[in-house]
Scaffold this motif. Sequence first.
Motif, PDB file in Angstrom:
ATOM      1  N   ASN A  85       1.330  36.345  70.383  1.00 29.16           N
ATOM      2  CA  ASN A  85       2.030  35.108  70.740  1.00 29.16           C
ATOM      3  C   ASN A  85       2.849  35.329  72.015  1.00 29.16           C
ATOM      4  OD1 ASN A  85       2.853  32.470  70.612  1.00 29.16           O
ATOM      5  ND2 ASN A  85       4.254  32.749  68.896  1.00 29.16           N
ATOM      6  N   LYS A  86       2.160  35.653  73.106  1.00 31.70           N
ATOM      7  CA  LYS A  86       2.817  35.855  74.402  1.00 31.70           C
ATOM      8  C   LYS A  86       3.264  34.495  74.938  1.00 31.70           C
ATOM      9  CE  LYS A  86       2.215  40.261  75.092  1.00 31.70           C
ATOM     10  NZ  LYS A  86       3.301  41.191  75.244  1.00 31.70           N
ATOM     11  N   GLY A  87       4.504  34.389  75.290  1.00 29.16           N
ATOM     12  CA  GLY A  87       5.055  33.126  75.767  1.00 29.16           C
ATOM     13  C   GLY A  87       5.667  32.305  74.650  1.00 29.16           C
ATOM     14  N   ASN A  88       5.479  32.740  73.403  1.00 26.91           N
ATOM     15  CA  ASN A  88       6.058  32.099  72.221  1.00 26.91           C
ATOM     16  C   ASN A  88       5.735  30.610  72.111  1.00 26.91           C
ATOM     17  OD1 ASN A  88       7.335  34.464  71.172  1.00 26.91           O
ATOM     18  ND2 ASN A  88       8.802  34.273  72.853  1.00 26.91           N
ATOM     19  N   GLY A  89       4.535  30.225  72.518  1.00 27.25           N
ATOM     20  CA  GLY A  89       4.145  28.817  72.439  1.00 27.25           C
ATOM     21  C   GLY A  89       3.673  28.377  71.071  1.00 27.25           C
ATOM     22  N   TYR A  90       3.157  29.322  70.269  1.00 26.83           N
ATOM     23  CA  TYR A  90       2.612  28.951  68.958  1.00 26.83           C
ATOM     24  C   TYR A  90       3.671  29.117  67.869  1.00 26.83           C
ATOM     25  CZ  TYR A  90      -0.148  28.628  64.783  1.00 26.83           C
ATOM     26  OH  TYR A  90      -0.614  28.247  63.559  1.00 26.83           O
ATOM     27  N   ASP A  91       3.797  28.098  67.004  1.00 24.79           N
ATOM     28  CA  ASP A  91       4.739  28.136  65.892  1.00 24.79           C
ATOM     29  C   ASP A  91       3.961  28.181  64.580  1.00 24.79           C
ATOM     30  OD1 ASP A  91       6.645  27.757  63.918  1.00 24.79           O
ATOM     31  OD2 ASP A  91       7.569  26.011  64.882  1.00 24.79           O
ATOM     32  N   PRO A  92       3.933  29.330  63.888  1.00 21.07           N
ATOM     33  CA  PRO A  92       3.167  29.444  62.643  1.00 21.07           C
ATOM     34  C   PRO A  92       3.731  28.598  61.498  1.00 21.07           C
ATOM     35  CG  PRO A  92       4.442  31.440  63.021  1.00 21.07           C
ATOM     36  CD  PRO A  92       4.595  30.589  64.249  1.00 21.07           C
ATOM     37  N   LYS A  93       4.980  28.178  61.595  1.00 24.66           N
ATOM     38  CA  LYS A  93       5.563  27.340  60.541  1.00 24.66           C
ATOM     39  C   LYS A  93       5.018  25.913  60.580  1.00 24.66           C
ATOM     40  CE  LYS A  93       9.783  30.005  60.376  1.00 24.66           C
ATOM     41  NZ  LYS A  93      10.931  30.236  61.211  1.00 24.66           N
ATOM     42  N   THR A  94       4.665  25.455  61.787  1.00 29.29           N
ATOM     43  CA  THR A  94       4.159  24.088  61.935  1.00 29.29           C
ATOM     44  C   THR A  94       2.660  24.040  62.251  1.00 29.29           C
ATOM     45  OG1 THR A  94       4.642  24.035  64.308  1.00 29.29           O
ATOM     46  CG2 THR A  94       6.410  23.304  62.801  1.00 29.29           C
ATOM     47  N   GLY A  95       2.111  25.156  62.771  1.00 28.44           N
ATOM     48  CA  GLY A  95       0.718  25.178  63.206  1.00 28.44           C
ATOM     49  C   GLY A  95       0.520  24.573  64.582  1.00 28.44           C
ATOM     50  N   VAL A  96       1.603  24.314  65.296  1.00 28.77           N
ATOM     51  CA  VAL A  96       1.546  23.610  66.581  1.00 28.77           C
ATOM     52  C   VAL A  96       1.824  24.574  67.731  1.00 28.77           C
ATOM     53  CG1 VAL A  96       2.609  21.775  67.968  1.00 28.77           C
ATOM     54  CG2 VAL A  96       2.222  21.427  65.518  1.00 28.77           C
ATOM     55  N   PHE A  97       0.990  24.471  68.784  1.00 26.74           N
ATOM     56  CA  PHE A  97       1.219  25.175  70.041  1.00 26.74           C
ATOM     57  C   PHE A  97       1.910  24.199  70.980  1.00 26.74           C
ATOM     58  CE2 PHE A  97      -0.042  25.875  74.441  1.00 26.74           C
ATOM     59  CZ  PHE A  97       0.403  27.177  74.628  1.00 26.74           C
ATOM     60  N   THR A  98       3.011  24.636  71.590  1.00 26.59           N
ATOM     61  CA  THR A  98       3.727  23.843  72.582  1.00 26.59           C
ATOM     62  C   THR A  98       3.626  24.567  73.915  1.00 26.59           C
ATOM     63  OG1 THR A  98       5.255  23.052  70.884  1.00 26.59           O
ATOM     64  CG2 THR A  98       5.923  22.770  73.179  1.00 26.59           C
ATOM     65  N   ALA A  99       3.056  23.895  74.905  1.00 22.85           N
ATOM     66  CA  ALA A  99       2.860  24.520  76.219  1.00 22.85           C
ATOM     67  C   ALA A  99       4.208  24.881  76.835  1.00 22.85           C
ATOM     68  CB  ALA A  99       2.088  23.588  77.144  1.00 22.85           C
ATOM     69  N   PRO A 100       4.447  26.181  77.093  1.00 24.53           N
ATOM     70  CA  PRO A 100       5.708  26.590  77.712  1.00 24.53           C
ATOM     71  C   PRO A 100       5.721  26.387  79.225  1.00 24.53           C
ATOM     72  CG  PRO A 100       4.417  28.511  77.169  1.00 24.53           C
ATOM     73  CD  PRO A 100       3.652  27.327  76.661  1.00 24.53           C
ATOM     74  N   ALA A 101       4.546  26.077  79.798  1.00 22.36           N
ATOM     75  CA  ALA A 101       4.450  25.896  81.246  1.00 22.36           C
ATOM     76  C   ALA A 101       3.236  25.024  81.563  1.00 22.36           C
ATOM     77  CB  ALA A 101       4.304  27.250  81.939  1.00 22.36           C
ATOM     78  N   ASN A 102       3.269  24.370  82.708  1.00 21.43           N
ATOM     79  CA  ASN A 102       2.119  23.599  83.170  1.00 21.43           C
ATOM     80  C   ASN A 102       0.927  24.525  83.380  1.00 21.43           C
ATOM     81  OD1 ASN A 102       3.836  21.390  83.325  1.00 21.43           O
ATOM     82  ND2 ASN A 102       4.023  21.458  85.549  1.00 21.43           N
ATOM     83  N   GLY A 103      -0.285  23.995  83.204  1.00 17.05           N
ATOM     84  CA  GLY A 103      -1.473  24.775  83.509  1.00 17.05           C
ATOM     85  C   GLY A 103      -2.693  24.262  82.788  1.00 17.05           C
ATOM     86  N   ILE A 104      -3.798  24.902  83.068  1.00 14.21           N
ATOM     87  CA  ILE A 104      -5.045  24.622  82.359  1.00 14.21           C
ATOM     88  C   ILE A 104      -5.143  25.652  81.243  1.00 14.21           C
ATOM     89  CG2 ILE A 104      -7.559  24.563  82.523  1.00 14.21           C
ATOM     90  CD1 ILE A 104      -7.163  23.641  85.454  1.00 14.21           C
ATOM     91  N   TYR A 105      -5.401  25.168  80.038  1.00 14.53           N
ATOM     92  CA  TYR A 105      -5.424  26.019  78.849  1.00 14.53           C
ATOM     93  C   TYR A 105      -6.793  25.964  78.190  1.00 14.53           C
ATOM     94  CZ  TYR A 105      -0.317  26.402  78.945  1.00 14.53           C
ATOM     95  OH  TYR A 105       0.981  26.678  79.298  1.00 14.53           O
ATOM     96  N   PHE A 106      -7.165  27.080  77.582  1.00 14.71           N
ATOM     97  CA  PHE A 106      -8.402  27.167  76.807  1.00 14.71           C
ATOM     98  C   PHE A 106      -8.024  27.465  75.357  1.00 14.71           C
ATOM     99  CE2 PHE A 106     -11.844  29.601  74.869  1.00 14.71           C
ATOM    100  CZ  PHE A 106     -12.901  28.741  75.079  1.00 14.71           C
TER     101      PHE A 106
END
Length: 170
Positions: A69-90
């Motif tokens: 979980n580099k950047g701490n964007g993923y929250d295992p309690k909710t199952g939701v990834f929150t983008a910590p920065a603008n960009g194109i994601y895969f």
Amino acid sequence: MQTSSFAESTSPLGFIKDLDNYMRVCQKLGCAQKKGCSGAVVAFHAALKSHLRNVPVNTILKFEDVLLNKGNGYDPKTGVFTAPANGIYFFEWTFITTNGSTVYMEAVVDGARKASTCINAQTSRHTSTSGHLLYELKTGNKVWIRTFLVNAGFLYSDKYTFFSGHRVKF
């Protein structure tokens, strides 16, 4: 025979000079980080901790076994990834189910379905399927995987069912 790395065999000043030369080559090739870009790594990989049965429609899956979980964007309690920065994601998700199960899953960005996968009344002992999403996100956009259409019959854990993602372009 003794071996040493390049960094160990050169002086600190020589190493810095060589590194500077490598950086110039990267810039000429167009692969160097541009000024003003945030080069921080954003990547996560998480799997189900336990098998799931009869998962209701519109359930956000919580992949609680977080392996990265580099950047701490993923929250295992909710199952939701929150983008910590603008960009194109895969993003990628994979699931495995058992004989007779039907599972429909979708990748959702801020409440809107963007990609879907399914196994419908599968007949083999185990079947696996994967989905992928390449999407441009702004800081704060949210991405998750949820069930849809019908209750999901059965999902294996033990690293067979997972959700992962990373930023590919700043």
